[in-house]
Design a protein around this motif. Structure first.
Motif, PDB file in Angstrom:
ATOM      1  N   MET A 119     -10.658   6.032  -3.986  1.00 14.28           N
ATOM      2  CA  MET A 119     -11.597   5.867  -2.868  1.00 14.28           C
ATOM      3  C   MET A 119     -13.001   5.554  -3.361  1.00 14.28           C
ATOM      4  O   MET A 119     -13.755   4.827  -2.707  1.00 14.28           O
ATOM      5  N   ALA A 120     -13.366   6.081  -4.528  1.00 12.09           N
ATOM      6  CA  ALA A 120     -14.708   5.840  -5.053  1.00 12.09           C
ATOM      7  C   ALA A 120     -14.994   4.359  -5.233  1.00 12.09           C
ATOM      8  O   ALA A 120     -16.133   3.913  -5.073  1.00 12.09           O
ATOM      9  N   LYS A 121     -13.973   3.595  -5.600  1.00 12.96           N
ATOM     10  CA  LYS A 121     -14.199   2.182  -5.895  1.00 12.96           C
ATOM     11  C   LYS A 121     -14.791   1.457  -4.694  1.00 12.96           C
ATOM     12  O   LYS A 121     -15.690   0.618  -4.841  1.00 12.96           O
ATOM     13  N   ALA A 131      -9.655   2.399  -0.112  1.00 10.91           N
ATOM     14  CA  ALA A 131      -9.932   3.564   0.728  1.00 10.91           C
ATOM     15  C   ALA A 131      -8.983   3.663   1.914  1.00 10.91           C
ATOM     16  O   ALA A 131      -8.420   4.727   2.181  1.00 10.91           O
ATOM     17  N   VAL A 132      -8.778   2.549   2.625  1.00  9.45           N
ATOM     18  CA  VAL A 132      -7.979   2.592   3.856  1.00  9.45           C
ATOM     19  C   VAL A 132      -6.573   3.127   3.625  1.00  9.45           C
ATOM     20  O   VAL A 132      -6.116   4.025   4.362  1.00  9.45           O
ATOM     21  N   PRO A 133      -5.817   2.640   2.617  1.00  2.00           N
ATOM     22  CA  PRO A 133      -4.459   3.167   2.425  1.00  2.00           C
ATOM     23  C   PRO A 133      -4.430   4.649   2.069  1.00  2.00           C
ATOM     24  O   PRO A 133      -3.489   5.359   2.446  1.00  2.00           O
ATOM     25  N   ILE A 134      -5.439   5.110   1.344  1.00  2.00           N
ATOM     26  CA  ILE A 134      -5.477   6.521   0.961  1.00  2.00           C
ATOM     27  C   ILE A 134      -5.683   7.393   2.195  1.00  2.00           C
ATOM     28  O   ILE A 134      -4.989   8.401   2.398  1.00  2.00           O
ATOM     29  N   LEU A 135      -6.634   7.019   3.019  1.00  2.70           N
ATOM     30  CA  LEU A 135      -6.890   7.795   4.224  1.00  2.70           C
ATOM     31  C   LEU A 135      -5.713   7.722   5.198  1.00  2.70           C
ATOM     32  O   LEU A 135      -5.441   8.671   5.932  1.00  2.70           O
ATOM     33  N   ARG A 136      -5.005   6.604   5.191  1.00  2.00           N
ATOM     34  CA  ARG A 136      -3.882   6.420   6.123  1.00  2.00           C
ATOM     35  C   ARG A 136      -2.625   7.148   5.658  1.00  2.00           C
ATOM     36  O   ARG A 136      -1.948   7.799   6.439  1.00  2.00           O
ATOM     37  N   TRP A 137      -2.296   7.011   4.377  1.00  2.00           N
ATOM     38  CA  TRP A 137      -1.004   7.486   3.883  1.00  2.00           C
ATOM     39  C   TRP A 137      -1.108   8.616   2.852  1.00  2.00           C
ATOM     40  O   TRP A 137      -0.078   9.122   2.382  1.00  2.00           O
ATOM     41  N   GLY A 138      -2.313   9.015   2.484  1.00  2.00           N
ATOM     42  CA  GLY A 138      -2.481   9.932   1.370  1.00  2.00           C
ATOM     43  C   GLY A 138      -1.770  11.262   1.532  1.00  2.00           C
ATOM     44  O   GLY A 138      -1.104  11.749   0.600  1.00  2.00           O
ATOM     45  N   ARG A 139      -1.904  11.895   2.679  1.00  5.73           N
ATOM     46  CA  ARG A 139      -1.272  13.209   2.864  1.00  5.73           C
ATOM     47  C   ARG A 139       0.248  13.107   2.771  1.00  5.73           C
ATOM     48  O   ARG A 139       0.899  13.941   2.131  1.00  5.73           O
ATOM     49  N   GLN A 140       0.816  12.072   3.396  1.00  4.46           N
ATOM     50  CA  GLN A 140       2.269  11.913   3.348  1.00  4.46           C
ATOM     51  C   GLN A 140       2.730  11.553   1.941  1.00  4.46           C
ATOM     52  O   GLN A 140       3.753  12.056   1.460  1.00  4.46           O
ATOM     53  N   GLU A 164       5.226   5.142   1.876  1.00  3.16           N
ATOM     54  CA  GLU A 164       3.888   5.725   1.818  1.00  3.16           C
ATOM     55  C   GLU A 164       3.465   6.000   0.379  1.00  3.16           C
ATOM     56  O   GLU A 164       2.338   5.688  -0.016  1.00  3.16           O
ATOM     57  N   LEU A 165       4.369   6.552  -0.405  1.00  5.85           N
ATOM     58  CA  LEU A 165       4.039   6.833  -1.802  1.00  5.85           C
ATOM     59  C   LEU A 165       3.814   5.535  -2.570  1.00  5.85           C
ATOM     60  O   LEU A 165       2.863   5.427  -3.360  1.00  5.85           O
ATOM     61  N   THR A 166       4.659   4.541  -2.334  1.00  5.68           N
ATOM     62  CA  THR A 166       4.502   3.254  -3.021  1.00  5.68           C
ATOM     63  C   THR A 166       3.169   2.604  -2.666  1.00  5.68           C
ATOM     64  O   THR A 166       2.477   2.063  -3.541  1.00  5.68           O
ATOM     65  N   GLU A 167       2.786   2.653  -1.389  1.00  4.64           N
ATOM     66  CA  GLU A 167       1.512   2.060  -0.976  1.00  4.64           C
ATOM     67  C   GLU A 167       0.333   2.756  -1.646  1.00  4.64           C
ATOM     68  O   GLU A 167      -0.629   2.105  -2.070  1.00  4.64           O
ATOM     69  N   VAL A 168       0.391   4.064  -1.749  1.00  4.47           N
ATOM     70  CA  VAL A 168      -0.704   4.795  -2.379  1.00  4.47           C
ATOM     71  C   VAL A 168      -0.741   4.517  -3.880  1.00  4.47           C
ATOM     72  O   VAL A 168      -1.816   4.345  -4.467  1.00  4.47           O
ATOM     73  N   ILE A 169       0.428   4.445  -4.522  1.00  8.97           N
ATOM     74  CA  ILE A 169       0.467   4.083  -5.946  1.00  8.97           C
ATOM     75  C   ILE A 169      -0.160   2.711  -6.171  1.00  8.97           C
ATOM     76  O   ILE A 169      -0.956   2.517  -7.098  1.00  8.97           O
ATOM     77  N   LEU A 170       0.179   1.755  -5.322  1.00  6.32           N
ATOM     78  CA  LEU A 170      -0.403   0.414  -5.442  1.00  6.32           C
ATOM     79  C   LEU A 170      -1.910   0.448  -5.233  1.00  6.32           C
ATOM     80  O   LEU A 170      -2.663  -0.276  -5.902  1.00  6.32           O
ATOM     81  N   GLY A 171      -2.366   1.269  -4.295  1.00  2.27           N
ATOM     82  CA  GLY A 171      -3.800   1.397  -4.070  1.00  2.27           C
ATOM     83  C   GLY A 171      -4.515   1.948  -5.289  1.00  2.27           C
ATOM     84  O   GLY A 171      -5.562   1.442  -5.699  1.00  2.27           O
ATOM     85  N   ILE A 172      -3.937   2.992  -5.880  1.00  2.00           N
ATOM     86  CA  ILE A 172      -4.563   3.645  -7.023  1.00  2.00           C
ATOM     87  C   ILE A 172      -4.578   2.737  -8.251  1.00  2.00           C
ATOM     88  O   ILE A 172      -5.609   2.602  -8.930  1.00  2.00           O
ATOM     89  N   ILE A 173      -3.442   2.108  -8.536  1.00  2.00           N
ATOM     90  CA  ILE A 173      -3.326   1.357  -9.792  1.00  2.00           C
ATOM     91  C   ILE A 173      -3.756  -0.097  -9.637  1.00  2.00           C
ATOM     92  O   ILE A 173      -4.566  -0.596 -10.434  1.00  2.00           O
ATOM     93  N   ALA A 206     -13.910  12.572  -6.776  1.00  2.00           N
ATOM     94  CA  ALA A 206     -13.799  12.794  -5.330  1.00  2.00           C
ATOM     95  C   ALA A 206     -14.972  13.620  -4.828  1.00  2.00           C
ATOM     96  O   ALA A 206     -15.546  13.340  -3.763  1.00  2.00           O
ATOM     97  N   TYR A 207     -15.326  14.644  -5.584  1.00  2.00           N
ATOM     98  CA  TYR A 207     -16.508  15.430  -5.242  1.00  2.00           C
ATOM     99  C   TYR A 207     -17.764  14.566  -5.338  1.00  2.00           C
ATOM    100  O   TYR A 207     -18.658  14.626  -4.489  1.00  2.00           O
TER     101      TYR A 207
END
Length: 359
Positions: free
Chosen positions: A170-172, A200-209, A222-231, A275-276
């Motif tokens: 999300m910082a990026k 940011a958008v995918p993390i806020l949308r799918w992060g908890r799941q 959901e996990l695949t989308e977040v992995i793609l967002g992060i990497i 994150a902090y």
């Protein structure tokens, strides 16, 4: 101007099968280097896939435990016969291999075993002192030749890394949009800034799941989308934009906390502290509505929202701010960032946290 090459990637539970299609074109011998847990989780599968492709393998080799110049020097004689480097693990293992490959002019391929940072996609390397404090950034225009993302390996990894990775990702978005504010960016920078919303958008949308799915060791959309967002999303933004846009006050705050013995003693992860740092940055920048949205998300998954969460106190802030401002992170910013400004942002966030905690 140097040309930045953009890597391809393979994602899925069978990602290592693509070694045969990708790697032999770059040579015959691969040095497989990584972290101990990473090599235990994925090393055999990577080596078997490389050998099935007709390649020779040196290793597996432990990278040394820290992304330090000392460990890079230790690894140099071990890779003399290697045509390429396979970097296996998380951010520090991959950055060690990345800088080593760049400086020895070898192609390199990354095999992230956790989704904690974008290191496996970027050309930038971060180098630390042996005690874990920041030493320098290693600037290069050469990212990995290919990224092999085995989603089942990541789903089976400790979920704390995905948890921290979401903070770094999300910082990026927030850092590059703030750092570039008021500028008329060139094409590559503008592409990266536009793409940064995907950090940011995918993390806020799918992060908890996604975090719940990782805890269940289950590969899902959901996990695949977040992995793609992060990497991938974050890595591409980093590769597109100039270095002064790819960092900012959130990472300056992180770098500041690396000087505190409590950060290392309590095993706080890079993305966790970043994150902090986002919350501090948005407070300093006056983006309170956005800060509150991220505060709620961070709190919902247990990311730090106050000094106590990162085992720090107001008495630590002089050392933190001195280190935060010693680097390059806020040399390009819409305004001059001072130690007093950072301290005020942190203490204002403390007051906000107290108010929210009694609700």
């Amino acid at each position: 101007m140097e040309k930045t090459l953009f890597p391809g990637y393979t994602i899925g539970p069978d990602a290592y099968d693509d070694i045969a299609a990708v790697c032999p074109a770059y040579g015959k011998t691969a040095a497989v280097i990584g972290g101990k847990r990473a090599l235990a989780a994925a090393g055999d599968a990577i080596i078997q896939a490389a050998k099935a492709a007709g390649m020779e393998v040196i290793g597996p080799i432990w990278y040394g435990g820290e992304a330090s110049r000392e460990n890079m020097d230790m690894l140099r004689p071990q890779i003399e016969q290697a045509d390429m480097i396979f970097a296996v693990g998380g951010g520090k293992a991959i950055d060690t291999c990345k800088v080593l490959a760049q400086e020895t002019h070898r192609p390199f391929f990354t095999f992230p075993t956790i989704a904690s940072t974008c290191a496996s996609c970027t050309s930038l390397g971060i180098v630390y002192h042996p005690d874990g404090s920041l030493r320098e950034y290693s600037f290069s225009k050469i990212p990995p030749n290919h990224i092999f993302i085995n989603t089942q390996v990541i789903a089976d990894a400790p979920d704390i890394y995905l948890w921290a990775g979401m903070g770094d990702t999300m910082a990026k978005h927030y850092e590059c949009t703030i750092s570039s504010r008021g500028h008329v960016p060139a094409h590559s920078d503008a592409m990266g800034i536009a793409l940064s919303s995907m950090c940011a958008v995918p993390i806020l949308r799918w992060g908890r799941q996604a975090l719940a799915d990782c805890r269940a060791h289950t590969v899902t959309r959901e996990l695949t989308e977040v992995i793609l967002g992060i990497i991938i999303s974050t890595g591409l933004v980093s590769n597109f934009v100039q270095v002064d846009y790819t960092t900012g006050l959130a990472h300056a705050v992180y770098n500041g906390f690396t000087v505190l013995p409590s950060t290392e003693a309590n095993h706080h992860l890079h993305g966790e502290v970043v994150a902090y740092g986002i919350l501090v940055m948005l407070t300093v920048d006056g983006q309170f509505e956005e800060r509150d949205k991220l505060y709620d998300f961070s709190r919902s998954i247990g990311l730090p929202t106050c000094l106590a969460d990162v085992h720090a106190t107001p008495e630590d802030l002089a050392a933190v701010t001195a280190k935060a401002l010693a680097g390059i992170d806020v040399r390009v910013f819409p305004y001059t960032v001072t130690a007093e400004m950072i301290v005020k942002g942190i203490m204002d966030l403390e007051e906000y946290h107290k108010a929210r905690s009694v609700q």
